[in-house]
Design an enzyme around this catalytic site. Sequence first.
Site, PDB file in Angstrom:
ATOM      1  CB  SER A  75      30.028  -5.804  59.503  1.00  0.00           C
ATOM      2  OG  SER A  75      29.840  -4.413  59.371  1.00  0.00           O
ATOM      3  CE  LYS A  76      24.657  -9.828  62.706  1.00  0.00           C
ATOM      4  NZ  LYS A  76      25.505 -10.586  63.619  1.00  0.00           N
ATOM      5  NE  ARG A  77      28.621  -3.264  63.459  1.00  0.00           N
ATOM      6  CZ  ARG A  77      29.320  -4.398  63.709  1.00  0.00           C
ATOM      7  NH1 ARG A  77      30.466  -4.433  63.751  1.00  0.00           N
ATOM      8  NH2 ARG A  77      28.859  -5.540  63.939  1.00  0.00           N
ATOM      9  CG  HIS A  78      29.808  -1.739  55.593  1.00  0.00           C
ATOM     10  ND1 HIS A  78      30.100  -0.408  55.503  1.00  0.00           N
ATOM     11  CD2 HIS A  78      30.108  -2.267  54.397  1.00  0.00           C
ATOM     12  CE1 HIS A  78      30.554  -0.161  54.306  1.00  0.00           C
ATOM     13  NE2 HIS A  78      30.572  -1.269  53.605  1.00  0.00           N
TER      14      HIS A  78
END
Length: 469
Positions: free
Chosen positions: A237-240
């Site tokens: 994901s965007k944060r991962h």
Amino acid sequence: MTVRTRFAPSPTGYLHIGGARTALFSWLFARKHGGTFILRIEDTDRERSTQESVNAILEGMTWLGLEYDEGPFFQTHRFDRYAEVVDDLLERGLAYRCNCSRERLDGLREKALAAKEKPRYDGHCRDGEVSADEPHVVRFKNPLDGIVVVDDLIRGRVAFDNTELDDLIIRRTDGTPTYNFTVVVDDLDMELTHVIRGDDHLNNTPRQINMIRALGKEPPQYAHVPMILGSDGQRLSKRHGAVSVMQYRDDGYLPEALLNYLVRLGWSHGDQEIFTIDEMIELFDIDQVNKAASAFNTDKLLWLNQHYIKDSDPLRIARLLSPHMGKLDIDPAQGADLVEVVKAQQERAKTLVEMADISAFAYKDFDEFDADAAKKHLRPVAREPLERVQAALSTLTEWSGEGILSCVTQVSEELGLNMGKVAQPLRVAVVGRAASPSIDVTLMMAGREATLRRIDKALAFIRAREAAA
RNA sequence: GCUCCCAUCGUCUAGCGGUUAGGACGCCGCCCUCUCACGGCGGUAACAGGGGUUCGAAUCCCCUUGGGAGUACCA
């Protein structure tokens, strides 16, 4: 029937790996069937959508070579059309106005959760008459019973009970349409035959099918591709760890390597690993796509990247390498012929960034010797070989590979040493580290002046070491 | 919680009732060799667990476990 597929990202960030693969699959499917590939920007969330993201997505698509035949279409440009359809639904009694308060909705939700049930709107306003003059949302009248079947090209038959679905909001209080509704209108208007999208949309599909039927149409074929996981098995994901595809360009990857890597993530054609774009188009098939999510593995991408670097035209690689040299403050026009450098390094670099790094010695002096390499090769025993080879090299009338090689072999023969005993100190002296192309090519890359100068430096280093001992 | 999806080496995967469970990346050896690579050869390593169905299950069915998604006036 002509195949029509689409890629429909929302511009709330850059184009990441997962989106790129979905786009690739849609693109391949369209190309394989001589169909049309459409790009649609789903920007109905005006809070989070940015022009910057639109540009980033377009840039990513271009870099990967996923050219679209129609679009980009922007949903924000089609609000009139959505309003028209909502009004039509309202008139025909297939949608209704709802003015339930936030508080009532929250209460409903809490109650459902407490009763161990799935939160659903209770249809409070379904048959009431909420005036168009007061603030309201518009909800779609989902069928109350029966089942909706999604005949997915990848998953097979997936059935949902209509009692599990509720009356979703299709128009917000501020008059803007919501995602599930715009998708339906667009997929229909754009006459899509195949909707290839991420797994995360499978649960939305029955609602969309219900709306499509309410509109008197038949749904397109669906294919829900599995997610891509991070190397740790967690969702990307965007944060991962979901980095922009442009980051891969900056990190020295070739677009064809990324494409080849991506196509094999969730899809296969027997044991084949290497696919040209044409082969992908010819061999790709949606029902060969795996159902299970797959983890992103940088090692394999690296291997493919090296493969493509090795196999590519040196001229093209040189062109792509140039900016990476620039980042090292090197102007490739000053010094060794970059194409020759590429030929020498092609099978030694996994990325263009690495290639730039290991080729820098051909353009500028290094600051200091690699500690391990110096310790191992710039020892007192290497002094005489270095002095002799330097003398021999300085007498060369022509700076050529053959000349260089004969100097090295001659010196090693004179001293009764293996060639390595001469070549390695020489390599470390000229390159600063223990690895480089073959010694003749290496010295050709460095050039006469730099070679002789750097040998002096290495000899000084050895003397200093002797003095310290 | 509820609904839906998924499950073969560490990773990507082949397999679609009968295979010594194959390939690729990685890793480890060996060969090649002026170093590093490339290349060649070999090795390591998997059917999540339990029930069925069947003469026979990695393959079909069910359950369990474990992952994931959705459950928004986000997309």
